[in-house]
Design an enzyme around this catalytic site. Structure first.
Site, PDB file in Angstrom:
ATOM      1  N   LYS A  59      34.893  33.757 -15.620  1.00  0.00           N
ATOM      2  CA  LYS A  59      35.919  34.779 -15.371  1.00  0.00           C
ATOM      3  C   LYS A  59      37.033  34.704 -16.402  1.00  0.00           C
ATOM      4  O   LYS A  59      37.756  35.681 -16.612  1.00  0.00           O
ATOM      5  CB  LYS A  59      36.506  34.598 -13.966  1.00  0.00           C
ATOM      6  CG  LYS A  59      35.534  34.921 -12.842  1.00  0.00           C
ATOM      7  CD  LYS A  59      36.187  34.715 -11.491  1.00  0.00           C
ATOM      8  CE  LYS A  59      35.222  35.035 -10.353  1.00  0.00           C
ATOM      9  NZ  LYS A  59      35.817  34.752  -9.029  1.00  0.00           N
TER      10      LYS A  59
ATOM     11  N   LYS B  91      22.071  28.622   6.430  1.00  0.00           N
ATOM     12  CA  LYS B  91      21.158  27.542   6.030  1.00  0.00           C
ATOM     13  C   LYS B  91      19.999  27.409   7.017  1.00  0.00           C
ATOM     14  O   LYS B  91      18.861  27.166   6.614  1.00  0.00           O
ATOM     15  CB  LYS B  91      21.940  26.231   5.922  1.00  0.00           C
ATOM     16  CG  LYS B  91      22.954  26.234   4.779  1.00  0.00           C
ATOM     17  CD  LYS B  91      23.889  25.039   4.855  1.00  0.00           C
ATOM     18  CE  LYS B  91      24.925  25.077   3.739  1.00  0.00           C
ATOM     19  NZ  LYS B  91      25.932  24.005   3.889  1.00  0.00           N
TER      20      LYS B  91
END
Length: 430
Positions: A45, A205
């Site tokens: 970024k 998960k």
């Protein structure tokens, strides 16, 4: 093959760890695959940001297409997080015949089957070991190590933040808010911890684990979810009196071809191996018809443990490249999804009630349970003063449907002020 070029999407905590592992383990990588590995481009970024890893700024870019469309880049490693934008990047990488390694459990829980199908169409590998339990090789264990077995149950602690919080609350008698603030100060919890403490991170998960372990497409919406934000010090103290330890447990159970998947605070017998997994550590218990019980334990997060899992996937991709078998490892789910109904889900339950301290109340409560085919394993009654009392009990195994009906009836029962808390209990056969 002279060298293998890698493009990085993201250079944060895990991305920096990937750079460190590749650089420091270059000799081992050479030995494993027979050629050097180099990072050719890394999407960031901000180019001039101070980082805790030495990296040539000339390979940094703000333009994702410099990674995704570079014909010299063989493998794209995604460690940037996010879902929708990241999915677009990975679709572009796969359609341009680039192999992908990702640590993004949010993305894989939502779009995993779609991306795996696209990878297969393009003869590309898509590996995602680091998306579950950081440095613990649980996905590889399921796919390779237990490939010949039939998995019947998986249960575990798959979020380090919540485990750290519950460990501190249990051992030090502190409040949820107090320990959460410490976890944030230590970097174990995000500034916005909602996904962790609300159980969403664990649910993502468990959707991934269940899909692989049961060979069945389990979606995030299929996971019954309850976080730890309502857990109190009193809950943990009563649990301890009964010989239990509380953990946020991801639970997946198959009977025949019908499955249940949940994430919720659960009480474990103190002798259960998962009860001794403390602080930020993760552990997953796997039951197979042939192997019996196995447990995977280790650091569930962190820069280098997660980066190690990422680079292990890289090695897997590179070995496939040398053998010419990329895109052939993904196996479509074998079974159609069949979720259990509430009357098929059985467990013990812990329950705290605040009641009027008067004759007949406990008898009325017992009657509600017996009318619904449920009974008590343990009961404790404490006076609260002002003609009030607290009843704490653990049931024998009963169906979730019956227990939900009991809760509705208790809330309407004369003499019961309110249901304070309720949790699943794991351990024992009764």
């Amino acid at each position: 093959m002279e060298s293998i070029s890698v493009g990085l999407l993201g250079l944060g905590t895990v991305g920096s760890g990937v750079v460190k592992v590749i650089e420091s383990h270059q000799d081992k990588l050479m030995h494993q695959i027979g050629c050097p590995v180099q990072i050719k481009k890394a999407l960031v970024k901000e180019i001039n940001k101070v980082r805790d890893v030495d990296i040539d700024t000339s390979i940094l870019t703000l333009d994702p297409e410099e990674v995704l469309l570079d014909p010299e880049i063989d493998i794209v490693v995604e460690v940037m997080g996010n879902i929708e934008e990241t999915k677009e990047h990975l679709v572009k990488a796969l359609t341009h015949k680039k192999h992908v390694v990702t640590a993004n459990k949010d993305l894989m829980a939502v779009y995993g089957p779609e991306l795996l199908s696209l990878a297969s169409e393009n003869q590309c590998d898509l590996f995602y070991e680091a998306s579950v339990a950081g440095g613990i090789p649980i996905l590889r264990g399921l796919v390779d190590g237990l490939a010949s077995d039939r998995i019947t149950k998986m249960m575990g602690i798959v979020n380090g933040t919540t485990n750290f919080i519950l460990t501190k609350m249990t051992k030090e008698g502190r409040s949820f808010d107090d320990v959460l603030a410490e976890a944030q100060a230590l970097g174990f919890a995000e500034a916005d911890p909602t996904a962790d403490v609300g159980g969403l991170d664990s649910a993502r998960k468990m959707a991934i684990l269940s899909t692989l372990g049961f060979s069945m497409n389990i979606d995030l919406d299929d996971v019954k979810l309850k976080g730890i934000t309502e857990v109190t010090e009193e809950d943990l103290q009563y649990a301890k009196q009964f010989g239990y330890i509380m953990k946020l447990i991801g639970y997946a159970h198959r009977e025949g071809n019908r499955v249940e998947v949940s994430v919720e605070p659960a009480l474990l017998e103190e002798s259960h191996p998962l009860a001794s997994v403390n602080d930020e550590y993760n552990a997953v218990y796997v039951y197979g018809e042939a192997v019996g019980e196995t447990m995977f334990y280790g650091p569930g997060a962190g820069s280098l443990p997660t980066a190690t899992a990422v680079v292990s996937d890289l090695v897997g991709v590179m070995k496939n490249m040398r053998l010419g078998v990329n895109g052939k490892s993904a196996v479509s789910p074998q079974f159609l999804k069949q979720l259990k109904d509430d009357e098929e889900i059985y467990s013990k339950h812990f329950l705290r009630l605040h009641v009027e301290d008067e004759v007949g109340v406990l008898s009325s409560i017992t009657s509600v349970f017996s009318q619904n085919g449920a009974s008590f394993e343990k009961v404790l009654q404490n006076p609260l003063g002002e003609e009030k009392a607290e009843i704490v009990l653990v049931t024998h195994k009963t169906s979730l449907k019956s227990f939900e009906k009991i809760l509705v009836e208790l809330r309407d029962l004369k003499g019961v002020q309110f249901v304070k808390s309720t949790y699943r209990v794991e351990g024992g056969d009764a």
